[in-house]
Design an enzyme around this catalytic site. Structure first.
Site, PDB file in Angstrom:
ATOM      1  N   GLY A  52      -1.616   1.444   1.574  1.00 35.66           N
ATOM      2  CA  GLY A  52      -2.596   2.535   1.518  1.00 35.66           C
ATOM      3  C   GLY A  52      -3.176   2.680   0.118  1.00 35.66           C
ATOM      4  N   SER A  53      -3.376   3.932  -0.298  1.00 35.22           N
ATOM      5  CA  SER A  53      -4.098   4.196  -1.553  1.00 35.22           C
ATOM      6  C   SER A  53      -3.410   3.678  -2.809  1.00 35.22           C
ATOM      7  CB  SER A  53      -4.344   5.692  -1.695  1.00 35.22           C
ATOM      8  OG  SER A  53      -5.199   6.106  -0.653  1.00 35.22           O
ATOM      9  N   THR A  54      -2.090   3.398  -2.743  1.00 34.35           N
ATOM     10  CA  THR A  54      -1.415   2.870  -3.934  1.00 34.35           C
ATOM     11  C   THR A  54      -2.001   1.507  -4.303  1.00 34.35           C
ATOM     12  OG1 THR A  54       0.313   1.824  -2.593  1.00 34.35           O
ATOM     13  CG2 THR A  54       0.777   4.033  -3.427  1.00 34.35           C
ATOM     14  N   PHE A  55      -2.779   0.928  -3.390  1.00 34.78           N
ATOM     15  CA  PHE A  55      -3.344  -0.402  -3.615  1.00 34.78           C
ATOM     16  C   PHE A  55      -4.629  -0.370  -4.436  1.00 34.78           C
ATOM     17  CE2 PHE A  55      -4.855  -4.641  -2.160  1.00 34.78           C
ATOM     18  CZ  PHE A  55      -3.680  -5.341  -2.387  1.00 34.78           C
ATOM     19  N   LYS A  56      -5.261   0.791  -4.508  1.00 31.09           N
ATOM     20  CA  LYS A  56      -6.594   0.874  -5.129  1.00 31.09           C
ATOM     21  C   LYS A  56      -6.647   0.384  -6.575  1.00 31.09           C
ATOM     22  CE  LYS A  56      -8.068   4.356  -1.832  1.00 31.09           C
ATOM     23  NZ  LYS A  56      -8.130   5.796  -1.549  1.00 31.09           N
TER      24      LYS A  56
END
Length: 439
Positions: free
Chosen positions: A269-273
């Site tokens: 999820g957003s931890t990948f941004k």
């Protein structure tokens, strides 16, 4: 002399201990309670009492009677039935109310953190016939214990030690006369981990009723301070033996208490941004100045048909990298990834070890950017940019990737055992450019 006897004596090696970074014991020799029966002291309701003991200990009356009928047993013998944890106070009190029950203290492998470190440390049990066969010529016998899971299994060779043997002559009165040969006992190695028992215990307490995990890593060195998986189980249940009922309650639990969750891989999820951003900056396919445009909370390319990409927070500033990170903007990262392009994106992920086994003490699930090894279409590429699509990441690998943001773009190598030299090792040097990492 014809009345002399040759004797062979085995000196059992002590298994090494496993401690945390401060020397707190995580696995080692401790005391447990041995619950037994003195047959001559059983009351008149012997059968009912044995039934009751069996129930409390999770065994059967049949098994207890078998122990009691062994050829060596006399009325005043202590016949051990089962070992229980030293702190099973309530259980021991109930048992001691039954005539004939006696409880002694014996040495055993213990796990002071219990559930909090079960997946990481693992447990030992008696060796099975199959394991004995597999490990023949390694100094095991049918009474040996062997590591079954976790670090107890991984470090088995180092922890177990080698038994010593003495061969000597004894006269008819049992006095030792002449030593013939001796092999010195070699105790197992003690192993010190980078884990901090306090952090491990506190994090376990935070999450113990949920399904989840924690990975705590020092960002400059790669030393792992905690690896917690929940829900968990008590390793001493395995070491001391458990009832079928107890085993079934663990085995059939849908929350899977035996699963070490930090070894698996998950949708990030957003931890990948930040990773997408760093790949874009490093490959010069994205800059901090680039702004994208869309209105409202959803966006799609005209040729995508039904499917929209949505984000949660509206904001008034420009749709650039800084704001997109602050507001966790899915749409910005979808558009940015399309601009970065499939090849740059995939190569950037391969460089940071996606699709590869990570060199680490425990075996980790590989992180992946797709199920097939290719990102088949634009839509999937856009979704991948904000950590959806088919992207899966192992959390220990993720901690290492994130360490690049604190180390000029170098990813530190995670490790679990205290090292002699304090040099930091890198898993990937220049995973991102220093400038990108610092941005």
């Amino acid at each position: 002399n014809s009345t002399d006897k040759v004797r062979i004596k085995t000196i059992t090696a002590e298994r090494g201990t496993i401690t945390d970074k401060n020397g707190v014991m995580l696995a080692g020799e401790g005391e447990v309670s041995s619950v037994g029966i003195v047959p001559g002291k059983l009351g008149e309701n012997k059968d009912t009492d044995i039934e009751k003991i069996a129930q409390l200990l999770g065994t059967t009356a049949e098994a207890i009677n078998k122990n009691l009928s062994a050829s060596w047993v006399k009325d005043d013998s202590f016949v051990p039935i089962k070992k229980v944890s030293k702190n099973a106070t309530e259980l021991k009190e109930q048992l001691l109310q039954i005539a004939g029950v006696k409880i002694t203290t014996v040495k055993s492998r213990v796990y002071p953190l219990g559930e909090a470190s079960a997946h990481l440390i693992g447990y030992v049990q008696n060796i099975t016939a199959e394991e004995l066969e597999e490990n023949k010529d390694k100094g095991y016998n049918s009474n040996s214990i062997i590591g079954k899971t976790g670090l107890e299994k991984i470090y088995e060779e180092r922890l177990k030690g080698k038994d010593g043997i003495e061969i000597y002559i004894e006269d008819k009165d049992g006095n030792r006369k002449t030593d013939i040969a001796k092999i010195e006992v070699q105790n197992g190695e003690n192993i010190q981990l980078t884990i901090d028992a306090n952090i491990q215990q506190n994090l376990y307490n935070e999450l113990k009723n949920d399904e989840g995990f924690f990975v705590v890593m020092h960002p400059k060195t790669g030393a792992l301070l905690a690896l917690v998986s929940t829900p968990s189980y008590d390793p001493s249940d395995f070491t001391l033996g458990m009832s079928t009922e107890k085993w079934n309650s663990i085995k059939d639990n849908e929350a899977n208490p035996m699963l070490a969750r930090y070894l698996q891989s998950y949708c990030p999820g957003s931890t990948f941004k930040p990773i997408t951003g760093a790949i874009g900056l490093t490959t010069n396919s994205l800059s901090t100045e680039d702004t994208f445009s869309y209105s409202g909370l959803s966006w799609k390319k005209a040729n995508w048909g039904e499917y929209d990409i949505t984000t949660l927070t509206a904001y008034s500033g420009p749709k650039n990298l800084q704001n997109a990170l602050i507001y966790s903007d899915n749409i910005y990262f979808a558009q940015a990834t399309l601009q970065i392009g499939k090849d740059n994106f995939i190569n950037g992920l391969k460089k940071i070890k996606f699709g590869e086994n990570i060199d680490f003490t425990l075996s980790l699930a590989k992180s992946q950017y797709s199920n097939s090894g290719d990102i088949a279409n634009e839509k999937l590429l856009a979704d991948s940019g904000y950590g959806q699509g088919e992207i899966l990441v192992n959390p220990i690998h993720m901690a290492s990737i994130y360490s690049a943001f604190a180390n000029e773009g170098n990813m530190v190598k995670p490790f679990l055992e205290i090292k002699e030299n304090n040099e930091t090792e890198y898993l990937v040097e220049n995973a991102f450019s220093a400038e990108s990492a610092n941005i």
